[in-house]
Design a protein around this motif. Structure first.
Motif, short mmCIF file in Angstrom:
data_model
loop_
_atom_site.label_atom_id
_atom_site.label_comp_id
_atom_site.label_asym_id
_atom_site.label_seq_id
_atom_site.Cartn_x
_atom_site.Cartn_y
_atom_site.Cartn_z
N HIS A 1 7.66 0.32 2.43
CA HIS A 1 6.28 0.84 1.90
C HIS A 1 6.21 2.50 2.03
O HIS A 1 6.91 2.92 3.09
N GLU B 1 0.84 -10.58 1.05
CA GLU B 1 0.17 -9.35 1.33
C GLU B 1 0.93 -8.39 0.31
O GLU B 1 1.20 -7.33 0.47
N ASP C 1 -6.55 -2.44 2.04
CA ASP C 1 -6.36 -3.47 1.25
C ASP C 1 -4.82 -3.76 1.26
O ASP C 1 -4.05 -3.11 0.43
N ARG C 2 -4.01 -4.65 2.10
CA ARG C 2 -2.79 -4.71 2.10
C ARG C 2 -2.09 -5.53 1.10
O ARG C 2 -0.90 -5.43 0.76
N ARG D 1 -2.44 1.24 -0.92
CA ARG D 1 -3.53 0.82 0.09
C ARG D 1 -3.77 2.00 0.46
O ARG D 1 -3.46 3.33 0.80
N GLU E 1 -0.73 5.00 0.70
CA GLU E 1 0.32 4.18 0.79
C GLU E 1 0.77 3.22 -0.38
O GLU E 1 -0.01 2.54 -0.72
N ARG F 1 2.47 0.40 -1.65
CA ARG F 1 3.34 -0.94 -0.97
C ARG F 1 4.28 -1.51 -1.65
O ARG F 1 4.86 -2.54 -1.34
#
Length: 346
Positions: free
Chosen positions: A230, A278, A291-292, A297, A312, A314
């Motif tokens: 990430h 995820e 929200d993963r 996120r 982030e 991901r």
């Protein structure tokens, strides 16, 4: 004068994922050498997929130097690969041409698996261990075994002693899976330190008889998590000005450039970005607060602080080239104008 052991480290020409390479030379210096004191050095590119045997010369150009805490009078020398003239970047040199900005900060979360005897560390010879659940940030022999924590602690100490901005470690969701985090200001600095941290981990595990598996989905189409890297990022504008309008324009730019991001976010990402475990689907783009399972996120703190701070991404995976990942993120950010948001904020 002191004899210093200089470990020249570079990325080879293997695709889709380059390997780290290293070789040592001994040089005399009055004190720990500066980057400017380190000479160019040649190597056989025909053995690293970077040249043909009939014209095998390639050149290593030092671009960063760190103390080598595992060696007396040692230095770790991160290098770019150049053509024989020592000036022209080699086609495999992804560092030489990337976008860079010291005010754009990156924090990479490097996940990986320990492997021994062809399977994740702690897996039985046949079948699987107990299901995922207790392993993430787990404690105790049942969850982390008898050697993994020693390795990650040794690795942490090596990185800190080398001056790498290592920010933390934790056991991850799958058994035998771990993570470390590296932070840097600027694409090149952050990526240099991720590559150097990878190198130190790989070299460390030699004495334990354990391999590192960076593949993003080593256990295939199972319920076991894959490995990501990430990418947390922020620009000076995002930290100091931000704003909801700018944030929404930025997300629109990320959505527009989805394919360009996926192209450099690591090989085999279709195996990992399935919409399960995820992850967002590789074919879609989404963002959400905490929200993963989204592509991006958005931290609660970002929204509470008037859409200022960091975000982030991901989607990058554990095999991704951080030079290319950081450069692509910066390229997309650069497409979004800041003048209107800045004037509105004023």
């Amino acid at each position: 004068m002191t004899k210093y052991k200089l470990e020249y480290i570079w990325l080879d020409g293997y695709t889709p994922t380059p390997n780290l390479r290293g070789k040592t030379q001994i040089k005399d210096y009055d004190a720990f050498p500066t980057l400017e004191q380190l000479p160019l050095w040649g190597f056989d590119g025909s053995s690293t997929m970077q040249a043909e045997g009939r014209s095998s010369d390639c050149v290593l150009k030092p671009v960063a130097v760190y103390p080598d805490p595992a060696r007396t009078n040692g230095a770790l020398v991160m290098c770019e690969v150049m053509m024989p003239d020592g000036v022209t970047p080699h086609p495999t040199n992804s560092r030489a041409t990337i976008l860079d900005d010291a005010d754009t900060w990156f924090g990479f979360e490097q996940e990986y698996f320990f492997y021994k005897n062809g399977r994740p560390l702690g897996f039985p010879e046949a079948g699987y261990p107990a299901p995922q659940g207790p392993y993430y940030t787990g404690v105790g022999y049942r969850n982390v075994g008898d050697v993994a924590r020693q390795i990650v602690e040794d690795h942490l100490d090596l990185c800190l002693a080398a001056g790498i901005n290592h920010e933390g470690i934790n056991a991850e969701v799958a058994k035998g899976q771990w993570e470390f985090q590296i932070f840097g200001k600027g694409s090149k600095k952050a990526a240099d330190e991720i590559w150097m941290a990878r190198y130190l981990m790989l070299r460390l595990t030699e004495k334990y008889g354990i391999d590192i598996e960076f593949h993003c989905k080593p256990l295939g189409d199972t319920d076991w998590n894959g490995s990501g890297m990430h990418a947390n990022f922020s620009t000076k504008f995002m930290r100091e000005v931000g704003g909801k309008d700018y944030f929404e324009a930025l997300m629109a730019a990320f959505e527009k450039n989805r394919a360009d991001h996926i192209a450099v976010y690591g090989p085999d990402n279709h195996m990992r970005l399935t919409g399960k475990h995820e992850t967002a689907s590789i074919d879609t783009f989404s963002y959400g607060v905490a929200d993963r399972g989204a592509s991006i996120r958005v931290p609660h703190s970002f929204v509470k602080n008037d859409y200022k701070g960091y975000l982030e991404d991901r989607r990058p995976n554990s095999q991704g080239d951080p030079y290319k990942i950081a450069s692509q993120i910066l390229k997309t950010i650069s497409e979004v104008p800041t003048s209107s948001s800045a004037s509105a904020a004023a």
